[in-house]
Design a protein around this motif. Structure first.
Motif, short mmCIF file in Angstrom:
data_model
loop_
_atom_site.label_atom_id
_atom_site.label_comp_id
_atom_site.label_asym_id
_atom_site.label_seq_id
_atom_site.Cartn_x
_atom_site.Cartn_y
_atom_site.Cartn_z
N GLU A 44 0.85 -1.19 0.00
CA GLU A 44 0.00 0.00 0.00
C GLU A 44 0.88 1.24 0.00
OE1 GLU A 44 -3.09 -0.16 2.90
OE2 GLU A 44 -3.58 -2.25 2.44
N LEU A 45 0.45 2.27 -0.71
CA LEU A 45 1.30 3.45 -0.89
C LEU A 45 1.25 4.46 0.26
CD1 LEU A 45 0.67 4.15 -4.71
CD2 LEU A 45 2.40 2.72 -3.64
N PRO A 46 0.13 4.61 1.00
CA PRO A 46 0.08 5.71 1.98
C PRO A 46 1.27 5.81 2.95
CG PRO A 46 -2.12 4.90 1.64
CD PRO A 46 -1.21 3.98 0.86
N PRO A 47 1.82 4.71 3.47
CA PRO A 47 2.94 4.89 4.40
C PRO A 47 4.20 5.48 3.75
CG PRO A 47 1.97 2.70 4.62
CD PRO A 47 1.39 3.31 3.39
N LEU A 48 4.27 5.46 2.42
CA LEU A 48 5.50 5.94 1.79
C LEU A 48 5.76 7.41 2.13
CD1 LEU A 48 5.30 4.44 -1.84
CD2 LEU A 48 5.94 3.34 0.30
N SER A 49 4.71 8.21 2.11
CA SER A 49 4.88 9.65 2.36
C SER A 49 4.69 10.00 3.83
CB SER A 49 3.89 10.45 1.49
OG SER A 49 2.59 9.91 1.64
N LYS A 50 4.53 8.97 4.66
CA LYS A 50 4.31 9.21 6.10
C LYS A 50 5.39 8.45 6.87
CE LYS A 50 -0.61 9.45 4.96
NZ LYS A 50 -0.48 9.01 3.55
N ALA A 160 5.71 17.76 5.49
CA ALA A 160 5.60 17.46 6.92
C ALA A 160 6.70 16.49 7.35
CB ALA A 160 4.22 16.87 7.23
N ALA A 161 6.95 15.48 6.52
CA ALA A 161 7.98 14.50 6.87
C ALA A 161 9.36 15.16 6.86
CB ALA A 161 7.94 13.32 5.88
N ALA A 162 9.63 15.96 5.84
CA ALA A 162 10.95 16.58 5.73
C ALA A 162 11.20 17.55 6.89
CB ALA A 162 11.08 17.30 4.39
N ARG A 163 10.18 18.34 7.23
CA ARG A 163 10.34 19.28 8.37
C ARG A 163 10.55 18.52 9.67
NH1 ARG A 163 12.77 22.77 9.46
NH2 ARG A 163 11.65 23.49 11.31
N THR A 164 9.77 17.45 9.84
CA THR A 164 9.88 16.67 11.08
C THR A 164 11.28 16.07 11.21
OG1 THR A 164 7.52 16.20 10.92
CG2 THR A 164 8.79 14.78 12.39
#
Ligand SMILES: Cc1cc2nc3c(=O)[nH]c(=O)nc-3n(C[C@H](O)[C@H](O)[C@H](O)COP(=O)(O)OP(=O)(O)OC[C@H]3O[C@@H](n4cnc5c(N)ncnc54)[C@H](O)[C@@H]3O)c2cc1C
Length: 407
Positions: A44-50, A160-164
């Motif tokens: 599933e793709l959603p976790p890729l960007s999270k 959001a991921a990059a800032r985090t």
């Protein structure tokens, strides 16, 4: 329609693998072959960007556990691209030229990331596959200078991921606010302040003309330094097989009727590529979100086996950015439908509804998880409601009241 012996599925993503599993779960004992271009098991793709970009996990959610395909006699051909479809002969052809006959065929080829002319080279990333996400993650180091092109869902989640992870993040988009095409400017502003509060810089109303190593150039003349560029400028349905085979295309995808059948005999299509003649919407609906791929994949299995059941579920998607989680149900036109807010959006815990001619077209819940079933019901019935009712009255009562179906 006779019962098939051989079902072939092209595309081992969420939609294709869900369909393969549903065929077995419905008792189909014939051959099921699932072709996937990638070498990974279906995921599933959603976790890729999270979670994956954040570094919280290394694996995505697998559509089915390791071993499932073998245990259920699903012939999963990983690393095998199908390059041609011959509907008259009921065969598909793989990259080696081998022909594979089918009685029923399912196309579930998904999308690829859109790329922009002038945007390529080292440091420029797309985000579509697990390999994309893992490669990008290694570059999201503290203080890396990250420029994200596109303030849609992928761009916002990547920001959001990059800032985090401590990177310095700039987002560029020609729109006035992030996510405005889906949510409109007022809710888009909630997302803009969410990101600026976390230290993201926006250049809105500006487009990118190109990027060379280390530099991104904008239409307004600005030049931004960049160690990493992420192109989050949308996804393009992978319709090339269908198009070359002469299947009818529509709304950017493969045209399917209410039952997900294409214009070619015994060929169906699901997931991102399916431009669906949805029984409850005007015009074709093409939804490139997780729930649509999962649910259409599961739904189409019965139709591949001879049923004729229309797919009627409403679009649904979710997103997670920093501490904000949201779900959206339905399909609104934010430029024309009336927005009704329930709660104060500046608190980032609220509901939003869109109304057309007094009927609910879509609902959004932001950091608010108590009303999911009710919102689904209100959207599914196209409930009639006034702005005051939606803003102030008990929603459960509204949902259980007799609500006329939209025509
Ligand atoms: C990074 C990212 C994050 C996302 N997050 C969310 C989210 O939070 N919420 C949400 O609702 N949606 C989200 N989505 C969207 C959602 O994941 C997709 O809509 C969904 O995965 C589509 O499923 P699919 O099976 O149609 O296509 P895909 O998942 O794209 O799978 C298609 C598969 O087919 C293969 N394939 C293509 N052509 C061929 C061929 N000719 N031969 C063999 N194999 C082929 C591809 O390699 C691919 O593996 C996200 C998408 C991405 C990219």
């Amino acid at each position: 329609m006779s019962t098939p012996h051989r079902v072939v599925i092209v595309g081992a993503g969420l939609a294709g693998a869900s369909a393969a599993a549903a065929l077995r779960e419905q008792g189909f004992t014939g051959e099921v072959t699932l072709f996937g271009q990638e070498t990974h098991h279906p995921y599933e793709l959603p976790p890729l960007s999270k979670g994956i970009l954040l570094g919280e996990r290394d694996e995505p959610d697998w559509v089915r556990a390791d071993g499932y395909y073998r245990d259920h006699a699903i012939d999963l051909r990983r690393g095998t691209a199908i390059t041609a479809l011959r509907p008259a002969e009921h065969t598909v052809v793989d990259a080696d030229g081998t022909e594979h006959p089918y009685d029923r065929l399912l196309l579930a080829t998904g999308s690829r990331s859109r790329s922009l002319p002038g945007l390529a080279g080292p440091g420029v990333h797309l985000l579509r596959t697990l390999d994309d996400a893992l490669a990008l993650r290694t570059e999201l180091t503290p203080d890396a200078c990250v420029v994200i092109i596109g303030a849609g869902w992928i761009g916002c989640e990547a920001a959001a991921a990059a800032r985090t992870r401590g990177a310095r993040v700039t987002v560029i988009d020609p729109g006035r606010t992030p996510l405005r095409r889906v949510l409109g400017d007022e809710i888009g502003e909630v997302f803009r302040t969410l990101h600026t509060d976390h230290g993201v810089t926006f250049h809105l109303g500006a487009a990118v003309t190109g990027a060379d190593t280390g530099l991104v150039r904008l239409t307004n003349g600005m030049e931004l330094p960049a160690d990493v560029v992420i192109a989050g400028v949308g996804a393009v349905p992978r319709t090339e097989l269908a198009e070359a085979a002469g299947l009818t295309l529509a709304a950017g995808g493969v045209a399917v009727d209410a039952t997900l059948r294409t214009s070619a005999p015994d060929v169906y299509a699901v997931g991102d590529i399916a431009a669906h003649d949805h029984p409850r919407y005007d015009g074709r609906v093409r939804v490139d979100h997780w729930a649509n791929a999962k649910n259409q994949g599961a739904h189409v299995a019965a139709n591949l086996l001879g049923a004729d059941a229309p797919y009627t579920a409403d679009p649904y998607f979710f997103s997670d950015q920093y501490e904000l989680g949201c779900e959206y149900r339905g399909l609104a036109d934010p430029d024309h439908d009336e927005l009704v807010l329930r709660g104060d959006p500046t608190t980032r815990e609220f509901l939003a509804f869109w109304l057309r001619d007094g009927h609910i077209t879509a609902a959004l819940n932001v950091n608010s998880w108590d009303h999911g079933d009710t919102l689904r019901e209100l959207v599914a019935t196209r409930a009639r409601a006034t702005p005051r009712q939606l803003a102030e009255e008990d929603l459960e009562t509204l949902a259980t009241a007799e609500t006329p179906q939209a025509s």
